[in-house]
Design a protein around this motif. Structure first.
Motif, PDB file in Angstrom:
ATOM      1  N   ASP A  74      -1.808  -0.666  12.449  1.00 23.03           N
ATOM      2  CA  ASP A  74      -2.287  -1.526  11.275  1.00 23.03           C
ATOM      3  C   ASP A  74      -2.163  -0.368  10.294  1.00 23.03           C
ATOM      4  N   ILE A  75      -1.149  -0.421   9.320  1.00 22.01           N
ATOM      5  CA  ILE A  75      -0.978   0.818   8.504  1.00 22.01           C
ATOM      6  C   ILE A  75      -0.778   0.413   7.047  1.00 22.01           C
ATOM      7  N   TYR A  76      -0.903  -1.016   6.753  1.00 27.44           N
ATOM      8  CA  TYR A  76      -1.175  -1.338   5.397  1.00 27.44           C
ATOM      9  C   TYR A  76      -1.940  -2.837   5.126  1.00 27.44           C
ATOM     10  N   TYR A  77      -2.012  -3.872   6.677  1.00 26.46           N
ATOM     11  CA  TYR A  77      -2.228  -5.086   6.295  1.00 26.46           C
ATOM     12  C   TYR A  77      -3.782  -4.994   5.721  1.00 26.46           C
ATOM     13  N   SER A  78      -4.661  -4.081   6.481  1.00 22.68           N
ATOM     14  CA  SER A  78      -6.076  -4.220   6.053  1.00 22.68           C
ATOM     15  C   SER A  78      -6.537  -3.276   5.029  1.00 22.68           C
ATOM     16  N   TYR A  79      -5.711  -2.505   4.476  1.00 24.82           N
ATOM     17  CA  TYR A  79      -5.830  -1.219   3.609  1.00 24.82           C
ATOM     18  C   TYR A  79      -6.506  -1.729   2.343  1.00 24.82           C
ATOM     19  N   LYS A  80      -6.388  -2.806   1.822  1.00 24.70           N
ATOM     20  CA  LYS A  80      -6.822  -3.295   0.510  1.00 24.70           C
ATOM     21  C   LYS A  80      -8.421  -3.617   0.895  1.00 24.70           C
ATOM     22  N   ARG A  81      -8.790  -4.335   2.162  1.00 22.07           N
ATOM     23  CA  ARG A  81     -10.096  -4.570   2.434  1.00 22.07           C
ATOM     24  C   ARG A  81     -10.630  -3.387   2.508  1.00 22.07           C
ATOM     25  N   TYR A  82     -10.258  -2.310   3.463  1.00 27.21           N
ATOM     26  CA  TYR A  82     -10.856  -1.182   3.575  1.00 27.21           C
ATOM     27  C   TYR A  82     -10.951  -0.478   2.501  1.00 27.21           C
ATOM     28  N   THR A 119       8.072   2.110  25.254  1.00 31.80           N
ATOM     29  CA  THR A 119       8.970   1.818  24.620  1.00 31.80           C
ATOM     30  C   THR A 119       8.733   2.140  22.990  1.00 31.80           C
ATOM     31  N   VAL A 120       9.447   2.917  22.434  1.00 28.35           N
ATOM     32  CA  VAL A 120       9.024   3.104  21.025  1.00 28.35           C
ATOM     33  C   VAL A 120      10.164   2.649  20.400  1.00 28.35           C
ATOM     34  N   THR A 121       9.824   1.651  19.322  1.00 30.87           N
ATOM     35  CA  THR A 121      10.941   0.756  18.468  1.00 30.87           C
ATOM     36  C   THR A 121      10.296   0.633  17.049  1.00 30.87           C
ATOM     37  N   ARG A 122      10.697  -0.428  16.446  1.00 29.79           N
ATOM     38  CA  ARG A 122      10.123  -1.024  15.157  1.00 29.79           C
ATOM     39  C   ARG A 122       9.417  -2.145  15.490  1.00 29.79           C
ATOM     40  N   ALA A 123       8.489  -2.452  14.716  1.00 29.71           N
ATOM     41  CA  ALA A 123       7.374  -3.532  14.607  1.00 29.71           C
ATOM     42  C   ALA A 123       7.709  -4.299  13.501  1.00 29.71           C
ATOM     43  N   CYS A 124       7.806  -5.560  13.588  1.00 25.37           N
ATOM     44  CA  CYS A 124       7.879  -6.327  12.443  1.00 25.37           C
ATOM     45  C   CYS A 124       6.540  -7.419  12.227  1.00 25.37           C
ATOM     46  N   ASP A 125       6.263  -7.486  10.987  1.00 23.76           N
ATOM     47  CA  ASP A 125       5.441  -8.396  10.534  1.00 23.76           C
ATOM     48  C   ASP A 125       5.869  -9.420   9.881  1.00 23.76           C
ATOM     49  N   ALA A 126       6.134 -10.832  10.322  1.00 25.52           N
ATOM     50  CA  ALA A 126       6.742 -11.726   9.672  1.00 25.52           C
ATOM     51  C   ALA A 126       5.660 -12.596   9.202  1.00 25.52           C
ATOM     52  N   TYR A 127       5.683 -12.866   7.792  1.00 23.95           N
ATOM     53  CA  TYR A 127       4.582 -13.831   7.191  1.00 23.95           C
ATOM     54  C   TYR A 127       5.375 -15.227   7.042  1.00 23.95           C
ATOM     55  N   ILE A 128       4.828 -16.261   7.564  1.00 23.76           N
ATOM     56  CA  ILE A 128       5.171 -17.741   7.272  1.00 23.76           C
ATOM     57  C   ILE A 128       4.504 -18.627   6.226  1.00 23.76           C
ATOM     58  N   GLU A 129       3.503 -18.329   5.888  1.00 24.27           N
ATOM     59  CA  GLU A 129       2.540 -19.011   4.912  1.00 24.27           C
ATOM     60  C   GLU A 129       2.327 -18.304   3.568  1.00 24.27           C
ATOM     61  N   PRO A 130       2.264 -18.982   2.452  1.00 20.66           N
ATOM     62  CA  PRO A 130       2.257 -18.090   1.257  1.00 20.66           C
ATOM     63  C   PRO A 130       0.984 -17.223   0.983  1.00 20.66           C
ATOM     64  N   GLU A 131       0.062 -17.839   1.365  1.00 27.38           N
ATOM     65  CA  GLU A 131      -1.409 -17.198   0.929  1.00 27.38           C
ATOM     66  C   GLU A 131      -1.481 -15.767   1.719  1.00 27.38           C
ATOM     67  N   ILE A 132      -1.263 -15.925   2.817  1.00 22.52           N
ATOM     68  CA  ILE A 132      -1.225 -14.621   3.791  1.00 22.52           C
ATOM     69  C   ILE A 132      -0.190 -13.680   3.359  1.00 22.52           C
ATOM     70  N   ALA A 133       0.971 -14.118   2.981  1.00 18.82           N
ATOM     71  CA  ALA A 133       2.110 -13.354   2.569  1.00 18.82           C
ATOM     72  C   ALA A 133       1.725 -12.583   1.256  1.00 18.82           C
ATOM     73  N   ALA A 134       1.214 -13.162   0.332  1.00 18.68           N
ATOM     74  CA  ALA A 134       0.902 -12.548  -0.906  1.00 18.68           C
ATOM     75  C   ALA A 134      -0.495 -11.729  -0.479  1.00 18.68           C
ATOM     76  N   GLU A 135      -1.357 -11.922   0.316  1.00 23.81           N
ATOM     77  CA  GLU A 135      -2.187 -10.861   0.826  1.00 23.81           C
ATOM     78  C   GLU A 135      -1.870  -9.555   1.372  1.00 23.81           C
ATOM     79  N   ALA A 136      -0.871  -9.718   2.045  1.00 23.78           N
ATOM     80  CA  ALA A 136       0.041  -8.538   2.824  1.00 23.78           C
ATOM     81  C   ALA A 136       0.463  -7.803   1.854  1.00 23.78           C
ATOM     82  N   LYS A 137       1.238  -8.548   0.978  1.00 23.69           N
ATOM     83  CA  LYS A 137       2.144  -7.755  -0.112  1.00 23.69           C
ATOM     84  C   LYS A 137       0.988  -6.875  -1.158  1.00 23.69           C
ATOM     85  N   ALA A 138      -0.024  -7.623  -1.404  1.00 22.42           N
ATOM     86  CA  ALA A 138      -0.953  -6.937  -2.303  1.00 22.42           C
ATOM     87  C   ALA A 138      -1.637  -5.797  -1.717  1.00 22.42           C
ATOM     88  N   SER A 139      -1.859  -5.721  -0.502  1.00 22.09           N
ATOM     89  CA  SER A 139      -2.509  -4.619   0.329  1.00 22.09           C
ATOM     90  C   SER A 139      -1.296  -3.476   0.537  1.00 22.09           C
TER      91      SER A 139
END
Length: 446
Positions: A74-82, A119-139
């Protein structure tokens, strides 16, 4: 889950030892990592350690052996709350600590030559509902504005949502470095090394209580007898409160469902290469790991939104014998890939296996690590909230340094909010229940 290993029901000695220098309760990722670092970092030539590991059931039969092995920090999603709660500096520390786990695991796997599908790769967070998408972007934007290290985080351009993620109806997306591993294989490899070095492993031995004696030693009562230990490490995650009353209500068992999916022909020909979190509302998200070796099957976990509206089903539930939580969760996972992934096809492969596992959730969604307050020589590493893979390894290494007296304060090595303190134990806040109650109302009404 894997076939039984030769350590699954292993007992190093017929009888339970009567005493030990260090007892580790729990044979999952946390307990095994502690054992590994005890043997690696202790000066055994001067002071040989008698270490006993006690497991209630088969080796690695709890959450570690049942999870998908998603090492996704978790390198951004919880940042704002923390940041709001702990301040910018500590919030940044929490983000960086999880990110460091990938390099640490890479070094461990390489040094010990562990065959565990790392296996080291890229992880993808895909947001499909507006409220949580806005929270993630803001964080994410908050961490950027605060000058945090966001060099590895890539916002997906809106025009590329579908082509990059292959997920339908994406409203916001991020990618960053992630990894996947076969946890059961990892644990058994490390445990074999520890047993070879002299650790006494005792499976199918249930601990009913652990009490600190006036002498400073610990008395551990099990289904096969009692042993004394100079020090004890509680690596029992969701089950910790059952033997450490201090943590009653602070670490709560919550079940999760996982399944293995055989890809459709379309996705066999063009396999997914990233790991995923498909995020809907709040704490309800699904994680997905497309295996890059073998049958290329997909490990999918989640379906929380199908049962978290019913507290009787999920809260304080230790039953991991179920194949799935309820019929709604079964249907949810069976329909997940064609519902969310573009051009999945109409193949009849789908879910081939389902199973449940018990997660240890805490009231503030952070683990408890360190020496128990007012109970010296008792140590805990538990309560990982389904985020153990990108947290445990460096926590275990730090805790072992504390146990061995190599450091005086564990906050030198792990984020301060992880540390078990009187203040954390006494607080009445319960972010978990508050957040779930809100999201459960939304889920149940949808």
């Amino acid at each position: 889950m894997c076939d039984d290993d030769n350590l699954s029901n292993y007992r190093s000695t017929v009888d339970l030892p009567s005493e030990s220098d260090i007892v580790i309760i729990g044979s999952g990722y946390a307990g095994t990592s502690c054992a590994y670092y005890l043997y690696k970092n202790a000066d055994l030539t001067k002071n040989p350690l008698k270490i006993t590991m006690i497991e209630a059931r088969e080796t690695c039969s709890g959450a570690t052996g049942r999870n998908g092995g998603h090492l996704k920090p978790d390198i951004y999603y919880s940042y704002k709350r923390y940041s709001n709660k702990y301040g910018q500096q500590i919030a940044e520390t929490l983000m960086e600590f999880e990110a460091k786990q990938i390099d640490a695991m890479s070094k461990l796997v390489s040094e010990e030559n562990i065959e565990c599908d790392w296996t080291v790769t890229r992880a993808c967070d895909a947001y499909i509902e507006p409220e949580i998408a806005a929270e993630a972007k803001a964080s994410y934007e908050q961490r950027c504005a605060d000058g945090g290290n966001v060099s590895d985080i890539h916002e997906i351009p809106p025009d590329d949502y579908l082509s990059m993620t292959r997920v339908k109806n994406v409203l916001y997306g991020e990618t960053f470095t992630g990894a996947s591993i076969h946890p059961y294989k990892l644990v058994h490899h490390l445990l074999n090394k520890c047993v070879e070095k002299g650790m006494n492993l005792q499976t199918n031995t249930c601990v009913s209580s652990a009490t600190r004696l006036p002498s400073g030693e610990w008395s551990i009562v099990t289904s096969r007898g009692t042993l004394k230990a100079s020090k004890v490490i509680f690596a029992t995650n969701a089950y910790t409160a059952g033997i450490v009353p201090l943590l009653n209500g602070k670490i709560v068992p919550i079940p999760g469902t996982v399944c293995r999916i055989i890809p459709s022909i379309n996705y066999m020909l063009s396999p997914l290469e990233m790991t995923y979190s498909i995020r809907s509302n709040g704490h309800n998200f699904d994680y997905m790991i497309p295996r890059q070796v073998g049958d290329r099957s997909i490990i999918l976990g989640g379906a929380k939104r199908t049962y978290m509206y019913n507290r009787k089903i999920f809260y304080n539930n230790c039953d991991d014998s179920m194949e799935f939580i309820n019929e709604k969760s079964k249907m949810y996972l069976e329909e997940f890939m064609p519902k969310h992934f573009h051009n999945w096809g109409n193949d009849q492969n789908g879910c081939k296996q389902m199973w449940t596992g018990i997660l240890g959730f805490t009231s503030d969604l952070l683990p408890f690590v360190g020496e128990l307050p007012d109970q010296s020589n008792g140590y805990v590493i538990a309560g990982f909230n389904g985020q153990g893979m990108p947290r445990i390894l460096l926590c275990a290494r730090a805790l072992v340094d504390l146990v061995l007296g190599r450091i005086d304060k564990i906050e030198e090595l792990i984020p301060e909010p992880y540390i078990i303190t009187k203040n954390r134990l006494e607080t009445k806040e319960n972010y978990l229940l508050d957040r779930i109650a809100t999201q459960s109302d939304l889920t149940h009404s949808s």
